[in-house]
Design an enzyme around this catalytic site. Sequence first.
Site, PDB file in Angstrom:
ATOM      1  CE  LYS A 156       0.490 -11.018  -1.345  1.00  0.00           C
ATOM      2  NZ  LYS A 156      -0.817 -11.318  -1.957  1.00  0.00           N
ATOM      3  N   GLY A 197       2.780 -16.731  -6.177  1.00  0.00           N
ATOM      4  CA  GLY A 197       3.202 -16.301  -7.510  1.00  0.00           C
ATOM      5  C   GLY A 197       3.289 -17.436  -8.507  1.00  0.00           C
ATOM      6  N   GLY A 214      -3.146 -17.700  -6.650  1.00  0.00           N
ATOM      7  CA  GLY A 214      -3.710 -16.415  -7.037  1.00  0.00           C
ATOM      8  C   GLY A 214      -4.449 -16.409  -8.350  1.00  0.00           C
ATOM      9  CB  CYS A 262      -0.904   0.014   1.230  1.00  0.00           C
ATOM     10  SG  CYS A 262      -2.175  -1.249   1.231  1.00  0.00           S
TER      11      CYS A 262
END
Length: 305
Positions: A167, A245, A267, A131
């Site tokens: 993360k 990933g 993901g 973020c």
Amino acid sequence: MEMHVSLVPGLLELKNPVLSAAGTFGSGLEYLPYGDITQLGGIITNGLTLRPCMGSPMPRIAETPSGLLTSVGTQNDGAEHFIREVLPQLPWQDVPIIPNLNANFVDDFSELAGMLAAEEGVAALEVNLSCHNDNRSGQRFNQNPVTAARAVSAVKKAAKDKPVIAKLSPQIMDIVEVARSVEAAGADVISCIGKVQGLAVDVRERRAMLGNITGGLSGPAVKPLALRCVWQISRAVDIPVIGVGGIRCAVDVLEYLLVGAHAVAVGSASFSDPETIFRIVRDLPAVCEEYGIDDLSEFRSSLKV
């Protein structure tokens, strides 16, 4: 074969090492038509913010060779809506529910963590350190080990006895240094990697393919980078690592465990085939048998170097 993984003994126990990754599995309810979500190791939800967020302008998804470029912008109805409307519908007694926290200020991370940690149905919290930090001119929290540690420390304090997952993204000077800093700040688990920022363009239209211009790259294209990060971090810290990933099959799971991960999060493969994560969970025991793996804990970190 025993698939159980103890990420945080007594607090975060997984029936198998396969979780959903934030931003790709909704809250979990969206995938009920495709499989039994209680059979997953855990569900990491879409990113949550303190207040409802509209997200990025359209278009938000662009296909690239061996990967997907996305810019959703954390569209969500806010943490209160999740607590009131979504969490009660989730089978939290049968599978760990792990909200992903998104904020632009340390105090907001703390407030989010306090709200969610108070809920019995929340097993742990994942802090999205990619973020933008509005106190640092939009620099991402994990670009600086000091700001990453401050965010994790604030969440850990507010979370009380709930485990905290930090993360990390590889787009920083030294991901190992940041990993060490969040471990020292109280993180119980590290998850990596977050999406890598990229750009896709349409030559004919002379435009970027995403409304937000740039977006996060995920999919098979990032797996070698993610494996390298997991290998480096798992050798440098004493807390478990979740590998993220490019995971599309059970063999991919074993690759991450081989380099040091305790668990993985699936993901963008769930976008192309919503049954992917359920198939991986079903296939994993047989694939372990095929490769002569009797004990995942003994297999972990057995890469010959």
